[in-house]
Design a protein around this motif. Structure first.
Motif, short mmCIF file in Angstrom:
data_model
loop_
_atom_site.label_atom_id
_atom_site.label_comp_id
_atom_site.label_asym_id
_atom_site.label_seq_id
_atom_site.Cartn_x
_atom_site.Cartn_y
_atom_site.Cartn_z
N GLN A 16 36.27 76.90 26.67
CA GLN A 16 35.26 77.20 25.67
C GLN A 16 34.70 75.95 25.00
OE1 GLN A 16 35.99 80.40 22.87
NE2 GLN A 16 37.73 81.18 24.04
N ASP A 17 35.13 74.77 25.45
CA ASP A 17 34.74 73.55 24.75
C ASP A 17 33.28 73.19 24.93
OD1 ASP A 17 35.24 73.12 27.41
OD2 ASP A 17 36.26 71.21 27.16
N THR A 18 32.72 73.43 26.09
CA THR A 18 31.30 73.15 26.34
C THR A 18 30.61 74.40 26.86
OG1 THR A 18 31.86 72.35 28.56
CG2 THR A 18 31.68 70.69 26.80
N GLY A 19 30.82 75.50 26.17
CA GLY A 19 30.32 76.77 26.68
C GLY A 19 31.40 77.43 27.52
N PHE A 20 31.27 78.70 27.78
CA PHE A 20 32.28 79.43 28.55
C PHE A 20 32.20 79.06 30.03
CE2 PHE A 20 33.86 83.37 26.09
CZ PHE A 20 34.06 82.60 24.96
N ALA A 21 33.34 78.77 30.63
CA ALA A 21 33.40 78.46 32.06
C ALA A 21 34.80 78.76 32.57
CB ALA A 21 33.04 77.01 32.32
N LEU A 22 34.89 79.43 33.71
CA LEU A 22 36.19 79.65 34.33
C LEU A 22 36.66 78.36 34.98
CD1 LEU A 22 35.79 83.14 36.08
CD2 LEU A 22 36.95 82.64 33.93
N THR A 23 37.94 78.06 34.85
CA THR A 23 38.51 76.90 35.52
C THR A 23 38.86 77.30 36.96
OG1 THR A 23 40.77 77.48 34.87
CG2 THR A 23 39.48 76.12 33.33
N ASP A 24 39.24 76.33 37.76
CA ASP A 24 39.68 76.64 39.12
C ASP A 24 40.89 77.56 39.09
OD1 ASP A 24 37.68 75.09 40.19
OD2 ASP A 24 38.94 73.31 40.46
N THR A 25 41.77 77.30 38.13
CA THR A 25 42.94 78.17 37.97
C THR A 25 42.50 79.58 37.58
OG1 THR A 25 44.22 76.27 37.21
CG2 THR A 25 45.15 78.44 36.80
N GLY A 26 41.46 79.66 36.75
CA GLY A 26 40.94 80.96 36.35
C GLY A 26 40.36 81.73 37.52
N LEU A 27 39.63 81.05 38.38
CA LEU A 27 39.09 81.70 39.58
C LEU A 27 40.22 82.24 40.44
CD1 LEU A 27 36.29 79.12 40.49
CD2 LEU A 27 35.95 81.43 39.61
N GLY A 28 41.29 81.45 40.56
CA GLY A 28 42.44 81.90 41.33
C GLY A 28 43.13 83.09 40.69
N TRP A 29 43.14 83.11 39.35
CA TRP A 29 43.76 84.24 38.64
C TRP A 29 43.02 85.53 38.93
CZ3 TRP A 29 42.14 87.82 35.09
CH2 TRP A 29 43.13 88.56 34.44
N PHE A 30 41.71 85.51 38.85
CA PHE A 30 40.92 86.71 39.14
C PHE A 30 41.17 87.19 40.57
CE2 PHE A 30 38.67 85.82 35.26
CZ PHE A 30 38.16 87.05 34.86
N ASP A 31 41.23 86.25 41.51
CA ASP A 31 41.47 86.60 42.91
C ASP A 31 42.86 87.23 43.07
OD1 ASP A 31 40.64 86.49 45.75
OD2 ASP A 31 42.35 85.12 45.92
N ALA A 32 43.87 86.61 42.47
CA ALA A 32 45.24 87.12 42.59
C ALA A 32 45.39 88.48 41.93
CB ALA A 32 46.21 86.12 41.97
N ALA A 33 44.61 88.73 40.86
CA ALA A 33 44.68 90.01 40.16
C ALA A 33 43.89 91.11 40.86
CB ALA A 33 44.16 89.85 38.73
N GLY A 34 43.22 90.75 41.96
CA GLY A 34 42.43 91.73 42.70
C GLY A 34 41.15 92.13 42.00
N ILE A 35 40.59 91.17 41.26
CA ILE A 35 39.34 91.43 40.53
C ILE A 35 38.25 90.55 41.16
CG2 ILE A 35 38.21 91.43 38.28
CD1 ILE A 35 40.97 91.49 36.99
N PRO A 36 37.45 91.09 42.07
CA PRO A 36 36.44 90.28 42.75
C PRO A 36 35.30 89.85 41.82
CG PRO A 36 36.17 92.58 43.35
CD PRO A 36 37.43 92.48 42.53
N LEU A 37 34.87 88.62 41.97
CA LEU A 37 33.76 88.09 41.18
C LEU A 37 32.56 87.91 42.11
CD1 LEU A 37 35.63 85.37 39.07
CD2 LEU A 37 35.05 87.72 38.41
N THR A 38 31.64 88.85 42.05
CA THR A 38 30.46 88.83 42.91
C THR A 38 29.25 88.46 42.09
OG1 THR A 38 31.45 90.58 44.27
CG2 THR A 38 29.10 90.13 44.57
N ALA A 39 28.74 87.27 42.30
CA ALA A 39 27.57 86.81 41.56
C ALA A 39 26.33 87.56 42.01
CB ALA A 39 27.38 85.32 41.74
N THR A 40 25.51 87.96 41.06
CA THR A 40 24.26 88.66 41.36
C THR A 40 23.12 88.01 40.60
OG1 THR A 40 24.71 90.27 39.60
CG2 THR A 40 25.40 90.86 41.82
N GLY A 41 22.09 87.62 41.30
CA GLY A 41 20.93 87.03 40.66
C GLY A 41 21.28 85.76 39.91
N ARG A 42 20.70 85.61 38.72
CA ARG A 42 20.89 84.41 37.91
C ARG A 42 21.96 84.61 36.84
NH1 ARG A 42 14.92 83.20 35.93
NH2 ARG A 42 16.03 81.52 34.82
#
Length: 237
Positions: free
Chosen positions: A145-171
């Motif tokens: 949260q220091d320079t705006g909200f952003a998932l870390t690499d560890t965060g991306l891995g957490w979503f994947d491990a939790a079975g929560i797909p992150l599918t980007a759509t548009g902008r």
């Protein structure tokens, strides 16, 4: 007239669309992300169906709502996440005034408490529930949260491990801060916020209660959030 001045008429039209109590009530109701019929919105706003139908026509024409028809039924929903963000941000500006007014009935008090405890904000989690999840993600180094909200690499891995797909759509950004109008702090929105909310509802971690946006964490949800994010179940009640 400068380029910025040229935007003034459009801004005035947009403000005029929202500057009506009935239309504002409809927009706030539709923050639950679902499609509503004109009749449902009329009952919610406490006006005649013919009155709300006229208001909905203006909101559709102004691009704030989209409509769908199924047989004889006409459904409306917020046009997109940008409209939801606008409505939620405006609601956050008047929240302190609203909080100062005491609920007139026990039912209104209970409904207000449920909304503050946990609700959906268009398609992501809000209230104390949304803040608790956001804080836990941040505390575990999954969200920055220091320079705006952003998932870390560890965060991306957490979503994947939790079975929560992150599918980007548009902008739409992967992670975005949304100011919570009851907590007065930002909670997680964007693709990640929407995916987490959908997963919570689909798996039964959370269930909707009442006819508005309030949600309740189930025992299964308390166990899952404790295991995955270390959130104390007491903080969710």
């Amino acid at each position: 007239m400068t380029e910025r001045d040229a935007e003034a008429p459009g801004l005035a039209r947009l403000a005029g669309l929202i500057a009506d109590e009935t239309r504002a009530a409809c927009l706030l109701a539709l923050l639950d992300g679902r499609a509503w019929t004109a009749g449902e919105l009329a009952r919610h706003a406490g006006v005649a169906a013919s009155t709300v139908s006229e208001h909905l026509g203006k909101l559709v024409a102004g691009g704030l709502l989209t409509e769908e028809r199924q047989g004889r039924h006409r459904y409306v929903r917020l046009a997109d996440e940008r409209v939801a963000q606008l409505v939620e941000d405006l609601a956050a500006q008047v929240a302190p005034q609203a909080a100062a007014r005491r609920p007139r009935t026990l039912r209104a008090s209970s409904a207000g408490s449920a909304m503050a405890r946990g609700r959906t904000c268009y398609d992501h989690l809000a209230g104390r529930l949304g803040i608790s999840v956001t804080d836990a993600l941040t505390g575990r180094g999954l969200l920055r949260q220091d320079t705006g909200f952003a998932l870390t690499d560890t965060g991306l891995g957490w979503f994947d491990a939790a079975g929560i797909p992150l599918t980007a759509t548009g902008r739409r950004p992967l992670a975005r801060a949304c100011l919570d109008w009851t907590e007065r702090r930002p909670h997680l929105a964007g693709v990640a916020g929407a995916a987490l909310c959908k997963h919570a509802l689909d798996t039964g971690w959370c269930v909707r209660i009442g006819s508005e946006r309030a949600v309740k964490v189930t025992p299964a949800g308390e166990a899952a959030l404790l295991e995955l994010l270390g959130i104390d179940p007491v903080a969710l009640r």
